[in-house]
Motif scaffolding. Structure first.
Motif, mmCIF file in Angstrom:
data_model
loop_
_atom_site.group_PDB
_atom_site.id
_atom_site.type_symbol
_atom_site.label_atom_id
_atom_site.label_comp_id
_atom_site.label_asym_id
_atom_site.label_seq_id
_atom_site.Cartn_x
_atom_site.Cartn_y
_atom_site.Cartn_z
ATOM 1 N N VAL A 119 0.845 -1.201 0.000
ATOM 2 C CA VAL A 119 0.000 0.000 0.000
ATOM 3 C C VAL A 119 0.880 1.251 0.000
ATOM 4 C CG1 VAL A 119 -1.653 1.328 1.382
ATOM 5 C CG2 VAL A 119 -1.984 -1.131 1.041
ATOM 6 N N TYR A 122 2.343 1.898 -3.479
ATOM 7 C CA TYR A 122 1.348 2.473 -4.391
ATOM 8 C C TYR A 122 1.129 3.953 -4.102
ATOM 9 C CZ TYR A 122 -0.287 -1.654 -6.907
ATOM 10 O OH TYR A 122 -0.375 -2.726 -7.739
ATOM 11 N N GLN A 123 1.023 4.309 -2.820
ATOM 12 C CA GLN A 123 0.753 5.699 -2.456
ATOM 13 C C GLN A 123 1.926 6.607 -2.793
ATOM 14 O OE1 GLN A 123 -0.330 5.294 1.643
ATOM 15 N NE2 GLN A 123 -2.454 4.770 1.183
ATOM 16 N N SER A 128 -1.795 5.269 -6.628
ATOM 17 C CA SER A 128 -2.809 4.862 -5.666
ATOM 18 C C SER A 128 -4.200 5.255 -6.148
ATOM 19 C CB SER A 128 -2.526 5.525 -4.319
ATOM 20 O OG SER A 128 -3.543 5.232 -3.412
ATOM 21 N N ASP A 129 -5.120 4.308 -6.092
ATOM 22 C CA ASP A 129 -6.516 4.600 -6.377
ATOM 23 C C ASP A 129 -7.432 4.079 -5.270
ATOM 24 O OD1 ASP A 129 -6.311 1.920 -6.799
ATOM 25 O OD2 ASP A 129 -7.054 1.925 -8.851
ATOM 26 N N GLY A 130 -6.845 3.610 -4.180
ATOM 27 C CA GLY A 130 -7.616 3.119 -3.050
ATOM 28 C C GLY A 130 -7.827 1.617 -3.067
ATOM 29 N N LEU A 131 -7.771 1.017 -4.249
ATOM 30 C CA LEU A 131 -8.005 -0.424 -4.332
ATOM 31 C C LEU A 131 -6.838 -1.246 -3.785
ATOM 32 C CD1 LEU A 131 -9.716 -0.710 -7.823
ATOM 33 C CD2 LEU A 131 -10.781 -0.807 -5.572
ATOM 34 N N GLU A 132 -5.677 -0.626 -3.651
ATOM 35 C CA GLU A 132 -4.529 -1.367 -3.117
ATOM 36 C C GLU A 132 -4.749 -1.761 -1.660
ATOM 37 O OE1 GLU A 132 -3.816 2.926 -2.399
ATOM 38 O OE2 GLU A 132 -4.338 1.772 -4.175
ATOM 39 N N SER A 133 -5.718 -1.141 -1.019
ATOM 40 C CA SER A 133 -6.033 -1.493 0.368
ATOM 41 C C SER A 133 -6.584 -2.910 0.487
ATOM 42 C CB SER A 133 -7.039 -0.512 0.954
ATOM 43 O OG SER A 133 -6.472 0.782 0.963
ATOM 44 N N PHE A 134 -7.011 -3.483 -0.624
ATOM 45 C CA PHE A 134 -7.473 -4.871 -0.592
ATOM 46 C C PHE A 134 -6.331 -5.847 -0.317
ATOM 47 C CE2 PHE A 134 -11.220 -3.192 -2.819
ATOM 48 C CZ PHE A 134 -12.203 -3.753 -2.012
ATOM 49 N N GLU A 138 -6.175 -9.874 1.587
ATOM 50 C CA GLU A 138 -5.359 -11.047 1.290
ATOM 51 C C GLU A 138 -4.529 -11.455 2.505
ATOM 52 O OE1 GLU A 138 -2.422 -12.621 -2.267
ATOM 53 O OE2 GLU A 138 -3.162 -10.571 -2.295
#
Length: 165
Positions: A119, A122-123, A128-134, A138
């Motif tokens: 995360v 990505y940031q 970063s688009d917020g989806l990396e928080s998924f 996992e």
């Protein structure tokens, strides 16, 4: 050494044919500590090594064309390979019940560190688009899988230890 005389009939020995002589030593029973300790060490090293590989072998942002990019800040193959660690978690839990909890916690922390680093990458990179928080989902799934393996190993070890002879 202790020498014990046993008789088939239960009466005192009168002849050499009736007596059965056995010897027993007072040596402590061998423990499983060294083998389990080696398994523990290898599991801890494998968990850290797979985490390092998942983060080190990620490609980052790769230009496919002038305007298209592919981003990979964690190598999913190496991260998924850490699921193979459920086997040693199960075996260690079967040998030492409480050890499975400690190994599960250790491997769970490693999974969340991988997710946090992903995360963060990505940031920092601007992708970063917020989806990396998924990535945390996992990590939660992997940790739950380790916990299930530890529980099943503990239950199998408990059943093995309480089985009548």
């Amino acid at each position: 050494m202790v020498r014990v005389q046993l008789l088939r009939s239960g009466r005192p020995a009168t002849g050499t044919l009736e007596a059965i002589t056995t010897t027993a030593s007072h040596h402590p029973a061998p423990t499983r500590f060294p083998r389990a300790a080696v398994g523990l060490l290898l599991t801890l090293l494998a968990g850290a090594g797979l985490a390092w590989a998942a983060l080190a072998f990620a490609d980052g942002a790769v230009a496919l064309t002038d305007i298209d990019y592919r981003t990979e800040f964690v190598d999913d193959r190496w991260w998924a390979a850490s699921l193979l660690l459920v086997v040693p978690v199960f075996l260690l839990s079967r040998t030492w019940g409480g050890l499975g909890v400690a190994v599960t916690a250790y491997l769970g922390v490693i999974q969340f560190v991988i997710a946090a680093v992903t995360v963060h990458r990505y940031q920092v990179s601007g992708w970063s688009d917020g989806l990396e928080s998924f990535a945390y989902v996992e990590a939660t799934g992997f940790t739950a899988t380790f916990a299930v393996a530890a529980f099943l190993g503990w239950a199998a070890g408990r059943r093995k230890r309480t089985r009548p002879v």
